[in-house]
Design an enzyme around this catalytic site. Sequence first.
Site, PDB file in Angstrom:
ATOM      1  N   GLU A   1      13.789  46.574  18.850  1.00 12.42           N
ATOM      2  CA  GLU A   1      14.431  47.586  18.018  1.00 12.42           C
ATOM      3  C   GLU A   1      13.576  47.921  16.791  1.00 12.42           C
ATOM      4  OE1 GLU A   1      17.230  49.377  18.672  1.00 12.42           O
ATOM      5  OE2 GLU A   1      17.053  48.425  20.619  1.00 12.42           O
TER       6      GLU A   1
ATOM      7  N   HIS B   1      10.881  53.381  22.428  1.00 16.59           N
ATOM      8  CA  HIS B   1      11.177  52.368  23.448  1.00 16.59           C
ATOM      9  C   HIS B   1      10.396  52.648  24.740  1.00 16.59           C
ATOM     10  CE1 HIS B   1      14.159  49.871  21.568  1.00 16.59           C
ATOM     11  NE2 HIS B   1      15.013  50.846  21.360  1.00 16.59           N
TER      12      HIS B   1
ATOM     13  N   HIS C   1      13.060  57.065  17.765  1.00 19.38           N
ATOM     14  CA  HIS C   1      13.282  55.652  18.073  1.00 19.38           C
ATOM     15  C   HIS C   1      13.415  55.446  19.585  1.00 19.38           C
ATOM     16  CE1 HIS C   1      15.250  51.637  17.674  1.00 19.38           C
ATOM     17  NE2 HIS C   1      15.939  52.058  18.726  1.00 19.38           N
ATOM     18  N   GLU C   2      14.183  56.312  20.241  1.00 21.64           N
ATOM     19  CA  GLU C   2      14.381  56.175  21.688  1.00 21.64           C
ATOM     20  C   GLU C   2      13.077  56.418  22.446  1.00 21.64           C
ATOM     21  OE1 GLU C   2      17.008  54.870  22.692  1.00 21.64           O
ATOM     22  OE2 GLU C   2      18.192  55.088  20.869  1.00 21.64           O
TER      23      GLU C   2
END
Length: 255
Positions: free
Chosen positions: A192, A137, A133-134
């Site tokens: 997100e 980004h 997920h990071e």
Amino acid sequence: MPFTLTKASVAKSFVGLLAASALVGGCAYNEALGRNQFLLVDNAALTQAADQAWADALRTQQVSRDAAANARIRRVGDRLVQAAGLTNIRWDYAVFVEESPNAFVLPSGKIGVTTGLLALVQNDDQLAAVIGHEIGHVVAQHAAERYSSTAVTSIGLQAIQGASGDYGQAVGALGGLGAQLGVLLPFSRQHELEADQLGVDYMVRAGYRASQSIALWRLMAAQRQSQTPEFASTHPSDASRIAALEQYIRSRGYN
């Protein structure tokens, strides 16, 4: 009818020109997201500030020296970096001593996770959901997009506040709240959810189970003591996030 040059008209013209020029020079297509982005800067332009923030975090926060924990996040992280095609960036990882389960990323390739997160996750697949997920980004240039949107909103509100004295200040204050709730926070929730989807893609490419991303968010939901209403939060509610992940995983045929 003659044109009257006033402070208000100048401010209005300036905001209009700023928006027009930004749209001409700031639109870029992000292939990973499949959409256009409004970017006044990119990840590279934020590198110096990101590196300084990382150095400050390492200096001011307690960093875990647990060799096994640090090796674990690097092992999982490196697999995901490879899957995301970001081996051209030098990635740094750190474990911060903090009970709250959390993680963050900086656009220059720095990822921090807390000891609370490592205590919460039940396997490497769930840890991969967080780190993926990071990394998502970074691929999505969300920090640059967020910066660009905030900068333009701030400039526009400052122009309104300066246009009409006390009335302009009052409108600007209300506008700030409106911009926050109506533009900036929802856009962050979009980020997100996009990072969730990219993270799942990288998990699967790296050999991790996509279903464990859902298991992770169920764990996160269970441990929360209280929750900010979704309309006033920069993150989706746990229920929204889980539902979106379930739908995305089904649509991609992941298990």
